[in-house]
Design an enzyme around this catalytic site. Structure first.
Site, PDB file in Angstrom:
ATOM      1  N   GLU A 157       0.828  -1.216   0.000  1.00 37.03           N
ATOM      2  CA  GLU A 157       0.000   0.000   0.000  1.00 37.03           C
ATOM      3  C   GLU A 157       0.857   1.259   0.000  1.00 37.03           C
ATOM      4  O   GLU A 157       0.348   2.356   0.235  1.00 37.03           O
ATOM      5  CB  GLU A 157      -0.943   0.007   1.206  1.00 37.03           C
ATOM      6  N   LYS A 162     -15.707  -1.479   3.971  1.00 34.94           N
ATOM      7  CA  LYS A 162     -15.105  -1.792   2.671  1.00 34.94           C
ATOM      8  C   LYS A 162     -16.214  -2.390   1.826  1.00 34.94           C
ATOM      9  O   LYS A 162     -16.641  -3.527   2.077  1.00 34.94           O
ATOM     10  CB  LYS A 162     -14.006  -2.830   2.834  1.00 34.94           C
ATOM     11  N   ARG A 192      -8.943  -1.158  -0.238  1.00 29.68           N
ATOM     12  CA  ARG A 192      -8.323  -2.464   0.001  1.00 29.68           C
ATOM     13  C   ARG A 192      -6.840  -2.388  -0.343  1.00 29.68           C
ATOM     14  O   ARG A 192      -6.386  -1.416  -0.951  1.00 29.68           O
ATOM     15  CB  ARG A 192      -8.984  -3.557  -0.856  1.00 29.68           C
ATOM     16  N   SER A 193      -6.126  -3.430  -0.024  1.00 28.03           N
ATOM     17  CA  SER A 193      -4.697  -3.427  -0.357  1.00 28.03           C
ATOM     18  C   SER A 193      -4.476  -3.572  -1.866  1.00 28.03           C
ATOM     19  O   SER A 193      -3.474  -3.102  -2.401  1.00 28.03           O
ATOM     20  CB  SER A 193      -3.957  -4.519   0.417  1.00 28.03           C
ATOM     21  N   ASP A 213     -12.806  -4.870  11.644  1.00 27.78           N
ATOM     22  CA  ASP A 213     -12.681  -5.009  10.181  1.00 27.78           C
ATOM     23  C   ASP A 213     -13.018  -6.458   9.812  1.00 27.78           C
ATOM     24  O   ASP A 213     -14.180  -6.772   9.525  1.00 27.78           O
ATOM     25  CB  ASP A 213     -11.267  -4.595   9.748  1.00 27.78           C
TER      26      ASP A 213
HETATM   27  C1  2PG Z   1      -7.279  -3.843   5.990  1.00 27.34           C
HETATM   28  C2  2PG Z   1      -7.074  -3.699   4.491  1.00 27.34           C
HETATM   29  C3  2PG Z   1      -6.565  -2.344   4.097  1.00 27.34           C
HETATM   30  P1  2PG Z   1      -6.819  -5.747   2.938  1.00 27.34           P
HETATM   31  O1  2PG Z   1      -7.000  -4.901   6.569  1.00 27.34           O
HETATM   32  O2  2PG Z   1      -7.793  -2.939   6.630  1.00 27.34           O
HETATM   33  O3  2PG Z   1      -5.345  -2.016   4.731  1.00 27.34           O
HETATM   34  O4  2PG Z   1      -6.241  -4.712   3.991  1.00 27.34           O
HETATM   35  O5  2PG Z   1      -7.438  -4.986   1.828  1.00 27.34           O
HETATM   36  O6  2PG Z   1      -5.666  -6.597   2.506  1.00 27.34           O
HETATM   37  O7  2PG Z   1      -7.851  -6.561   3.677  1.00 27.34           O
HETATM   38 MG    MG Z   2      -7.902  -4.171   8.541  1.00 32.25          MG
END
Ligand code: 2PG
Ligand code: MG
Length: 425
Positions: free
Chosen positions: A205, A336, A365-366, A311
């Protein structure tokens, strides 16, 4: 009716990790159109909407031809002719068509790209920027950003266990000033790494690569970077995304870097110690998604002074947020849209959290693209907070820059949420 959906067309594009993803264009009878793109996570909650991939040897199994086929086939047949202004009806039709609790039939990547494209088309038909279309004229604030300075966990080959070491410019007067403060801290952190002989590029990221001897050393270095940039801790505070589901399960937390294992209560003691010793104002997923009791204990211990974000634990799901509110598991939700698969469901999760007085953080997202819709969701829904990764790589900078344009468009009346966005005094 000019806002009637006339066509839905999906194609394959490529995300910030060089992996395939789904892009959808939706055209309306009156000529307006909108585009949506599905992002992709690396640290994913087990209850997230399914990110439908083709599997097999090609492209590491990440291709999305099945999801694209679902949009161009079943989804298009289902929503062509519907009114793009009625987002709930369109999303509801896709949810019914899918028929599963995790969008495993159509793919959450197929549904979210379509849902976003419909939303963008509706805003275009209304002749409004997306944030203004979403706000419906209600007051909005520019969000408090969370910006990653060091990346870790699943975004950095697990070089350190903790996933995100972030800052929050709580003392800025505007979003514009928040970006200046961020740039200073990001640069100071890079210079520190350089001086330590440990500057090794960036993680997924855009945060500096975490070449540290321990997880806590990353935290110490972040504090040094804030100090070196000349900010007080009531101007720039720390936020951590522990993403503990990546290294914890069944009440056991095993740090690969330190080669140490903790039970939930020892793990929480360590985190509570960090909160006491460092200027931390927000902690995300402190324990694993299967550790509901650990979440409650952590929130009971520090939730009066620290934002505790769910999350992986909540996966942007309104029903899970409702349960967590009742149980006191956290005091904020990460939102998200692709975690749940439609815009309407993401909004529902936000409304449940808001009604409980929780913090609400709209997040990328990542795996991302140049798409900036997420910024408009954060402003238009008046979420108060926005997380989109670090201060490097254009899939991240496109979003910070879009927020600056929105702030400029709002003009003199723009309000920066700042510290007040947090659910703690
Ligand atoms: C998180 C996200 C963003 P990922 O865990 O909050 O940093 O990561 O999109 O890989 O779930
Ligand atoms: Mg997270």
């Amino acid at each position: 009716m000019g806002s009637k959906i006339e066509s839905v067309l999906a194609r394959r594009i490529w995300d910030s990790r060089g992996r395939p993803t789904v892009e959808v264009d939706v055209r309306l009878a009156g000529g307006a159109w909108g585009r949506g793109v599905a992002p992709a996570g690396a640290s994913r909650g087990s209850r997230e909407a399914v990110d439908l991939r083709d599997g097999g040897p090609q492209l590491g199994g990440f291709d999305v031809q099945r999801a694209i086929g679902n949009v161009n086939g079943a989804i298009a047949r289902c929503i062509v002719g519907m009114d793009a202004m009625d987002q709930q009806a369109v999303d509801g039709a896709m949810i019914a068509l899918d028929g599963t609790s995790t969008k495993s039939a159509l793919g959450g990547n197929a549904t979210i790209a379509t849902s976003l494209a419909v939303l963008q088309a509706a805003a275009a038909a209304a002749g409004l920027p997306l944030w203004r279309h979403l706000s419906g004229g209600a007051p909005v604030r520019m969000p408090l950003p969370e910006i990653q300075i060091f990346g870790g966990g699943a975004h950095a080959g697990r070089r350190v266990d903790v996933q995100d070491f972030l800052i929050m410019p709580i003392g800025a007067a505007s979003f514009d000033e928040a970006m200046v403060m961020t740039a200073e801290v990001y640069r100071a952190a890079g210079e520190l790494m350089e001086r330590m002989g440990r500057r090794c590029g960036v993680a997924d990221e855009g945060g500096w690569w975490p070449d540290f001897k321990s997880n806590e050393e990353a935290l110490e270095t972040l504090v040094r970077a804030i100090d070196a940039a000349g900010y007080r801790h009531d101007q720039v505070a720390i936020s951590l995304d522990i993403a503990a589901s990546e290294f914890g399960r069944n009440g056991r937390y095993t740090l690969g870097l330190e080669q140490r294992s903790y039970d939930t209560s020892d793990w929480l003691e360590l985190l509570v110690g960090w909160v006491a010793r460092y200027p931390i104002l927000s902690v995300e997923d402190p324990v694993a998604e299967d550790d509901a009791q650990g979440m409650r204990e952590f929130t009971a211990a520090v939730g009066h002074k620290v934002q505790v974000i769910g999350d992986d634990f909540l996966v942007s799901n309104a029903a899970l947020v409702r349960d967590a509110v009742a149980a006191g598991s956290c005091n904020a939700v990460l939102l998200k849209p692709n975690q749940v698969g439609t815009i309407s469901e993401t909004r529902q999760a936000l409304e449940v959290a808001r009604a409980a007085g929780w913090g609400t953080v709209v997040s990328a997202r990542s795996g991302e693209t140049e798409d900036v819709a997420i910024v408009h969701l954060a402003v238009g829904w008046n979420a108060g907070q926005l997380k989109v990764g670090s201060f490097a790589r254009s899939e991240r900078m496109a979003k910070w820059n879009e927020a600056l344009r929105v702030e400029a468009a709002i003009g003199a009346g723009a309000v920066y949420a700042g510290r007040k966005a947090l659910p703690v005094p």
